[in-house]
Structure formats: structure tokens, C-alpha cells
Enzyme design. Structure first.
Site, short mmCIF file in Angstrom:
data_model
loop_
_atom_site.label_atom_id
_atom_site.label_comp_id
_atom_site.label_asym_id
_atom_site.label_seq_id
_atom_site.Cartn_x
_atom_site.Cartn_y
_atom_site.Cartn_z
N LYS A 37 0.64 -1.41 -0.05
CA LYS A 37 0.05 0.03 -0.18
C LYS A 37 0.88 1.33 0.04
O LYS A 37 2.20 1.01 0.04
CB LYS A 37 -0.88 -0.15 1.32
CG LYS A 37 -0.21 0.19 2.42
CD LYS A 37 -1.12 0.04 3.80
CE LYS A 37 -0.30 0.03 5.21
NZ LYS A 37 -1.37 0.02 6.28
N TYR A 94 16.54 30.89 4.02
CA TYR A 94 15.35 31.76 4.74
C TYR A 94 15.60 31.97 6.23
O TYR A 94 15.94 30.89 6.80
CB TYR A 94 14.07 30.98 4.55
CG TYR A 94 13.74 30.97 2.96
CD1 TYR A 94 13.42 32.27 2.25
CD2 TYR A 94 13.35 29.77 2.40
CE1 TYR A 94 13.08 31.98 0.91
CE2 TYR A 94 12.98 29.79 1.32
CZ TYR A 94 12.64 31.05 0.20
OH TYR A 94 12.67 31.08 -1.04
#
Length: 395
Positions: free
Chosen positions: A57, A287
Site C-alpha cells: 500500500k 530563509y
């Protein structure tokens, strides 16, 4: 130069040419040899009566569902486990014929019709759901019996009918047209814990429920209970099948299980250096300038970021591998790029490969390392790598 045969396979399972692979700024490398090794080791660990379900999955935990499914089946897995109907359809469309169990909830007429059409096998959790399946199959004139799997809730408090009502639920399903019970199963909540109290109680409930069912003269074709942790913990939990996810990908559900069998990590995360520069002391990086150079240093920019699945919260905490050395990441991780302090490699060139997860020489960085730093689990790390990263299969 490549030391092993590498076949570029994108997340949509479409192959790309060699030039396309070399042009990639970042990619996820899947070692199919390690995957095959892990499956074979797990099969040897089980008794001959116990089958192995490879849980694929979530795009095989980010490894590529179709490629992983094929390799696992070739190595000895008998079943495949998915979470959703589309995941099962994807495998069928690629020609995979092995039995596929849908572990998640399904109950709409559209889902039921797709399950029947693609010969998938659903999990039934409640009388209402069982009736919906039977009625929908009757409506579409389904001329066969659909194999279904009964999920019991023994303490996970997620999907499944209460274990104390198991016999009544089984009797209901048996009486419905078009449904054939293929197995009864449950899921363990704390199999990776050193404290086995909860797991032992869940096992007791499962055994009591199935004994009650048998006492009513109902034949149970198959029982399964164990996930990866339970598979490695106690052979009494193996029953007729085990459902193994994390372990086939080469990671252990808990550190205390590492001595049971030898697993090999399947996934490596790699990227390329896109620029190398020198920055002066006092220069801020990325940043927010959460990193300020304390001295002149060499800085490398690498083409991978949080949009690819590198958690931003690892900023200024993670290391990578270059030429077998551990190199610190500096500054805030950005959407598409990270920065490294490469002062220890003054001749580093643009285009060189950086390993974020994986092994170079004697050094190794694993998904467990990231997970421990972030107070999460390795499952989440593996499932976080986005589909703009091609999956490159290593043979």
C-alpha cells in the site's frame, strides 16, 4: 560510472531512457536485490504452512508498488496487501495475478463493482457492509462468489467487528449470496513494544473468537494476525499467513527485533550538487538566516527539498554523505534545495552525487535516523517522498 545495472522507473511505472535518469537532480534508488533478499529471509523464517503477504500500500511505502510487488512475488511472497481499490487496480492493470487483499474500508456500489471486476478481495468489518456487498453483487447479476476477509477488532479500535460478536457476524456473512469467506484476521496495536501485555491480550481474544467460531461448526479457511513486528516476535502469531510491510523494505519495527533476521535497506535517497561557492564569515544561509557562517566556508547547493519529502524540521540537524564522509546540512531546508557545509571537501564538483539516505563506504544514514530526530516513525519518512522523484531500480 554505475557499479550496478540501474533501470530508471518513474512513479507512474513508465520507464525513462538513460539520459533522462542522468539529468535528474534527485531520485529515490530502489535496490531490488535487497528487497528480494528480505522476502527470502522472511519466508525462511516462517514455517512451511505460513504464507507471506507483501504489503504494498501507499505505493509500496514509497518504493514503487508494481516493481516491488513483482519482485516480492518472485522472491516467495504469495499475497499482496493494499489499502484502496485504485491501488489494487493498478497492480491488476500491470498484469499481476496474485491474490490482492484490500486492507482498507470499501462500501460504495462503485467500489464493490470495481472489486468484483478486477478480482480483488475486500475486508468486511460490519453487517451493514456485508449486506451492501451482497446486495450490490445481486444487482449487477454477479454470477460467482466473491472472496471476502473478515476483520475482527481485538483491541486496535480501528476497522473490524467486535471480537465478541465474531461468530454471529460470520454466520451472517455465510448466509449471504455471492460472498465466500476466505479468511478471518485482526491487527495488533503494540507488537513493536517490549511490553507484550496488550499484544498477548489481543492474541487471547483472537484465539477465543476463532475457537468460538469453530465450536459452531464453521470451517475457517485461513487465519492471520501478525504484522512485521509480530512476525519477528513470536512464531505463535504466524498462523496461516503474515502481513509484512516495513520488514520487506529492510527496516526493523523496533530496535530489539534487529537480531531476528538480517534485513537490507531497500531505499536510498540521492541528489546532485548544483552549485558550489565560498561564503565569508558572518554570511547568513537560507530563509531566516537561521545559520550564520562563523568562518569562511565552502557551501554546496543540492537539488532537493521539502517538496520532495525532506522534512523542513530537519533543518540544521541532518547530515548527508559525500565521498563516504558525513557532511552537515546548514540553513533552512527550502522547497527545492538544501545547502551543505562542504569545507572538508575543497575540490567538490557540481554534479557530484549526495546520499541523503543510504550508505557510502562505511557510513550509513537510515530512515530511522531521521525518524528518531523528528520523534516520528520510519514508516512516515518512507511514505513522504513525493512522486516528482523518479524511482530508479538497482538490480
Amino acid at each position: 560510472m554505475l557499479s550496478r545495472k540501474q533501470t530508471p522507473i518513474f512513479a507512474d511505472n513508465q520507464e525513462c531512457d538513460t539520459y533522462a535518469w542522468f539529468s535528474q537532480r534527485a531520485w529515490v534508488e530502489i535496490d531490488l536485490g535487497a528487497l528480494s533478499h528480505n522476502v527470502k529471509q522472511l519466508v525462511k523464517f516462517l514455517s512451511p504452512r505460513t504464507q507471506l503477504m507483501a504489503v504494498v500500500k501507499a505505493d509500496a511505502y514509497g518504493h514503487g508498488a508494481v516493481t516491488v510487488a513483482r519482485t516480492a512475488l518472485e522472491a516467495g511472497a504469495s499475497w499482496l496487501g493494499v489499502a484502496t481499490v485504485p491501488e489494487g487496480i493498478q497492480l491488476r492493470e500491470d498484469g499481476i495475478k496474485a491474490p490482492i487483499l484490500i486492507l482498507g474500508a470499501t462500501n460504495t456500489p462503485e467500489q464493490i463493482q470495481a472489486i468484483a471486476h478486477w478480482q480483488l478481495q475486500p475486508t468486511l468489518c460490519s453487517p451493514k457492509q456485508a449486506l451492501e456487498f451482497s446486495n450490490t453483487l445481486e444487482t449487477i447479476n454477479y454470477n460467482s462468489s466473491l472472496s471476502v476477509h473478515i476483520k475482527l477488532d481485538t483491541g486496535m479500535s480501528r476497522l473490524g467487528t467486535n471480537w465478541q460478536q465474531a461468530a454471529e457476524f460470520i454466520q451472517l456473512v455465510q448466509g449471504l449470496p455471492h460472498l465466500n469467506i476466505a479468511s478471518i484476521y485482526s491487527h495488533l496495536a503494540t507488537a513493536d513494544s517490549l511490553d507484550a501485555t496488550v499484544m498477548t491480550e489481543q492474541h487471547r481474544r483472537f484465539a477465543e473468537a476463532t475457537a468460538h467460531i469453530k465450536a459452531k461448526g464453521i470451517k475457517i479457511p485461513s487465519l492471520h494476525l501478525a504484522n512485521s513486528a509480530a512476525t519477528l516476535t513470536n512464531p505463535e502469531l504466524h498462523y496461516d499467513m503474515v502481513r509484512v510491510g516495513l520488514a520487506i523494505y529492510g527496516l526493523y519495527p523496533a530496535t530489539h527485533l534487529q537480531n531476528q533476521i538480517k534485513l537490507q535497506p531497500v531505499l536510498q535517497l540521492k541528489a546532485r550538487v548544483t552549485q558550489v561557492k565560498t561564503i565569508a564569515a558572518g554570511t547568513g544561509v537560507s530563509y531566516g538566516h537561521h545559520f550564520i557562517a562563523s568562518k569562511e566556508m565552502r557551501l554546496a547547493v543540492v537539488g532537493i527539498g521539502y517538496a520532495d519529502g525532506v522534512p523542513r524540521s530537519l533543518s540544521n540537524q541532518m547530515q548527508v554523505l559525500i565521498r563516504g564522509q558525513r557532511i552537515p546540512q546548514i540553513g533552512a531546508i527550502t522547497m527545492d534545495q538544501i545547502m551543505l557545509d562542504v569545507s572538508s571537501i575543497p575540490d567538490l564538483q557540481e554534479g557530484e552525487i549526495v546520499t541523503l539516505l543510504g550508505q557510502q563506504g562505511k557510513e550509513q544514514i537510515s530512515a530511522d535516523d531521521w525518524a528518531n530526530c523528528l520523534n516520528t516513525i520510519s514508516w512516515e519518512i518512507l511514505c513522504g517522498f513525493k512522486h516528482r522523484l523518479p524511482r530508479v531500480a538497482v538490480m
